[in-house]
Design a protein around this motif. Sequence first.
Motif, PDB file in Angstrom:
ATOM      1  N   GLU A  12     -23.620  -2.352 -29.536  1.00  0.00           N
ATOM      2  CA  GLU A  12     -24.760  -2.953 -28.835  1.00  0.00           C
ATOM      3  C   GLU A  12     -25.638  -3.744 -29.794  1.00  0.00           C
ATOM      4  OE1 GLU A  12     -26.902   0.076 -26.740  1.00  0.00           O
ATOM      5  OE2 GLU A  12     -25.115   0.787 -25.706  1.00  0.00           O
ATOM      6  N   VAL A  13     -25.889  -3.177 -30.967  1.00  0.00           N
ATOM      7  CA  VAL A  13     -26.751  -3.831 -31.955  1.00  0.00           C
ATOM      8  C   VAL A  13     -26.108  -5.118 -32.446  1.00  0.00           C
ATOM      9  CG1 VAL A  13     -27.777  -3.600 -34.248  1.00  0.00           C
ATOM     10  CG2 VAL A  13     -27.853  -1.683 -32.658  1.00  0.00           C
ATOM     11  N   LEU A  14     -24.841  -5.082 -32.800  1.00  0.00           N
ATOM     12  CA  LEU A  14     -24.168  -6.275 -33.309  1.00  0.00           C
ATOM     13  C   LEU A  14     -24.045  -7.353 -32.242  1.00  0.00           C
ATOM     14  CD1 LEU A  14     -21.403  -4.713 -35.582  1.00  0.00           C
ATOM     15  CD2 LEU A  14     -23.548  -5.791 -36.273  1.00  0.00           C
ATOM     16  N   LEU A  15     -23.834  -6.944 -30.995  1.00  0.00           N
ATOM     17  CA  LEU A  15     -23.756  -7.913 -29.904  1.00  0.00           C
ATOM     18  C   LEU A  15     -25.092  -8.635 -29.740  1.00  0.00           C
ATOM     19  CD1 LEU A  15     -21.967  -9.016 -27.609  1.00  0.00           C
ATOM     20  CD2 LEU A  15     -22.915  -7.241 -26.151  1.00  0.00           C
ATOM     21  N   ALA A  16     -26.191  -7.888 -29.807  1.00  0.00           N
ATOM     22  CA  ALA A  16     -27.520  -8.509 -29.697  1.00  0.00           C
ATOM     23  C   ALA A  16     -27.785  -9.444 -30.870  1.00  0.00           C
ATOM     24  CB  ALA A  16     -28.594  -7.426 -29.621  1.00  0.00           C
ATOM     25  N   SER A  22     -33.502 -10.410 -31.824  1.00  0.00           N
ATOM     26  CA  SER A  22     -33.920  -9.435 -32.841  1.00  0.00           C
ATOM     27  C   SER A  22     -33.778  -8.035 -32.234  1.00  0.00           C
ATOM     28  CB  SER A  22     -35.362  -9.688 -33.265  1.00  0.00           C
ATOM     29  OG  SER A  22     -36.224  -9.548 -32.159  1.00  0.00           O
ATOM     30  N   VAL A  23     -33.519  -7.076 -33.085  1.00  0.00           N
ATOM     31  CA  VAL A  23     -33.303  -5.709 -32.625  1.00  0.00           C
ATOM     32  C   VAL A  23     -34.353  -4.815 -33.274  1.00  0.00           C
ATOM     33  CG1 VAL A  23     -31.676  -3.785 -32.544  1.00  0.00           C
ATOM     34  CG2 VAL A  23     -30.827  -6.128 -32.423  1.00  0.00           C
ATOM     35  N   GLU A  24     -35.140  -4.154 -32.444  1.00  0.00           N
ATOM     36  CA  GLU A  24     -36.158  -3.242 -32.955  1.00  0.00           C
ATOM     37  C   GLU A  24     -35.564  -1.852 -33.066  1.00  0.00           C
ATOM     38  OE1 GLU A  24     -39.357  -3.539 -30.186  1.00  0.00           O
ATOM     39  OE2 GLU A  24     -40.211  -5.268 -31.196  1.00  0.00           O
ATOM     40  N   GLY A  25     -35.983  -1.121 -34.076  1.00  0.00           N
ATOM     41  CA  GLY A  25     -35.460   0.219 -34.223  1.00  0.00           C
ATOM     42  C   GLY A  25     -36.051   0.922 -35.425  1.00  0.00           C
ATOM     43  N   ARG A  26     -35.387   1.981 -35.833  1.00  0.00           N
ATOM     44  CA  ARG A  26     -35.851   2.823 -36.939  1.00  0.00           C
ATOM     45  C   ARG A  26     -34.823   2.752 -38.068  1.00  0.00           C
ATOM     46  NH1 ARG A  26     -35.673   8.743 -35.308  1.00  0.00           N
ATOM     47  NH2 ARG A  26     -33.487   8.304 -35.599  1.00  0.00           N
TER      48      ARG A  26
END
Length: 122
Positions: A12-16, A22-26
């Motif tokens: 999911e992260v790589l697709l976004a 941009s991908v928000e996270g920890r």
Amino acid sequence: MKKKILILDESEVLLALKKGKSVEGRLKMEKTEDGTFCLCFKAWKRTVPKGRRERGRIIFRTEHGWVKESKERIKTYESVPKELGVKRIAQILERDVYEVCDFLLEEAEGLRSKVKGLRSKI
């Protein structure tokens, strides 16, 4: 210096990221089994906003307000200046209620006649 980053929910992260988002996270550092440290990234599971709710459409305007129709309700609003006095305000409200009732009954009759016309064609 090279560092490995462990990405949880990798697909999911790589697709976004491929889409340019941009991908928000920890991002945190965790100790692995062999005693080394690894950077771990976990994306936040954000829900997509549903968008604006549908507003009712105004179906009738009175002198001091309106009547709206939404999916589930008929809404009325009346705003009368105080300086008119209680007696005059009561007369205005009563008159507007009668006008709205007449409009709604005429509209209902119009719908009934349309349905009857459709039934006769079938």
